[in-house]
Design an enzyme around this catalytic site. Structure first.
Site, short mmCIF file in Angstrom:
data_model
loop_
_atom_site.label_atom_id
_atom_site.label_comp_id
_atom_site.label_asym_id
_atom_site.label_seq_id
_atom_site.Cartn_x
_atom_site.Cartn_y
_atom_site.Cartn_z
N ILE A 9 72.46 42.69 -16.96
CA ILE A 9 73.80 43.03 -17.48
C ILE A 9 74.05 44.74 -17.07
CG2 ILE A 9 75.44 43.66 -19.44
CD1 ILE A 9 75.49 40.66 -18.50
N GLU A 10 72.91 45.19 -17.34
CA GLU A 10 73.15 46.96 -16.99
C GLU A 10 73.02 47.11 -15.72
OE1 GLU A 10 73.29 49.50 -19.13
OE2 GLU A 10 73.34 48.31 -20.69
#
Length: 228
Positions: A124-125
């Site tokens: 996600i990051e």
């Protein structure tokens, strides 16, 4: 492109069980062999005296030590196989190189983070991009800001946050601290990772809900240990 599973048609779990059973069988054969040797002597010679109890105790003790050693070795083999399985499956799942999957897995474990959560966080990051940089100057795999990183390493420089091990280790350590701060509440720890722990604490203190969709995105498909 992820590496290909080379274990063949036999399931990995079956391979693990066969290795464990094989080692234990070897020790068991040793026990049987020792006892059988004395039995053959008794059959071949009339009136053979029973073996000295001290000899039997010593031999049994030695065999017990071998059995315990085999169990320890098989535990290590099982851990190594589980690690290899996890690395290969995550490399395939996320379509990332095996060496990156291995580093995420190993560093997450060493920093007290469930590797499955670590993989989701990095996905996600940064989408597993080492050179990722956000508009807020968050850097690398775990999207660390320099100020946050310097809380853990006062001398770290911005360019060092693009180093794989440095970035993963600090990012996972930060998440582990947040998990402790929020008493194991993974959702709150993740929101704090995204929004900042002070801001999340303030919102909670005012009776609000700090959720912003970030935790749900990271935890989508994630199964916590003990519920798998």
């Amino acid at each position: 492109m992820g590496p290909t599973d080379t274990y063949g048609e036999r399931p990995r779990g079956t391979l693990q069980r066969l290795l464990v059973k094989g080692a234990l069988l070897g020790v068991t054969i040793g026990v049987i062999g020792t006892m059988a040797g004395w039995t053959r002597q008794a059959d071949a010679v009339d009136h053979v005296a029973a073996p000295d109890p001290r000899f039997v105790a010593r031999e049994m003790g030695s065999l017990a030590d071998q059995l315990e050693s085999a169990r320890g070795e098989m535990t290590l083999v099982k851990v190594q196989l589980e690690r290899a399985n996890a690395i290969m499956s995550n490399s395939t799942k996320y379509q990332i190189p095996a060496d990156l999957a291995a580093d995420i897995y190993d560093i997450a474990l060493s920093e007290g983070i469930d590797p499955a959560l670590g993989f989701q966080l990095v996905k996600i990051e940064s989408s597993f991009r080492a050179n990722a940089r956000s508009s807020m100057d968050a850097l690398g795999y775990t999207q660390l800001q320099l100020a946050t990183a310097r809380f853990y390493d006062a001398d770290v420089r911005e360019n060092e946050l693009y180093d794989r091990e440095t970035n993963l280790r600090i990012g996972f350590r930060f998440l582990n601290d947040l998990l402790h701060q929020f008493k194991g509440n993974t959702a709150l720890a993740l929101v704090a990772y995204n929004r900042g722990p002070a801001k999340v604490a303030d919102i909670i203190a005012e009776g609000g809900d700090p959720a912003n969709g970030y935790a749900q995105a990271v935890m989508e498909g994630y199964v916590a240990p003990g519920t798998r």
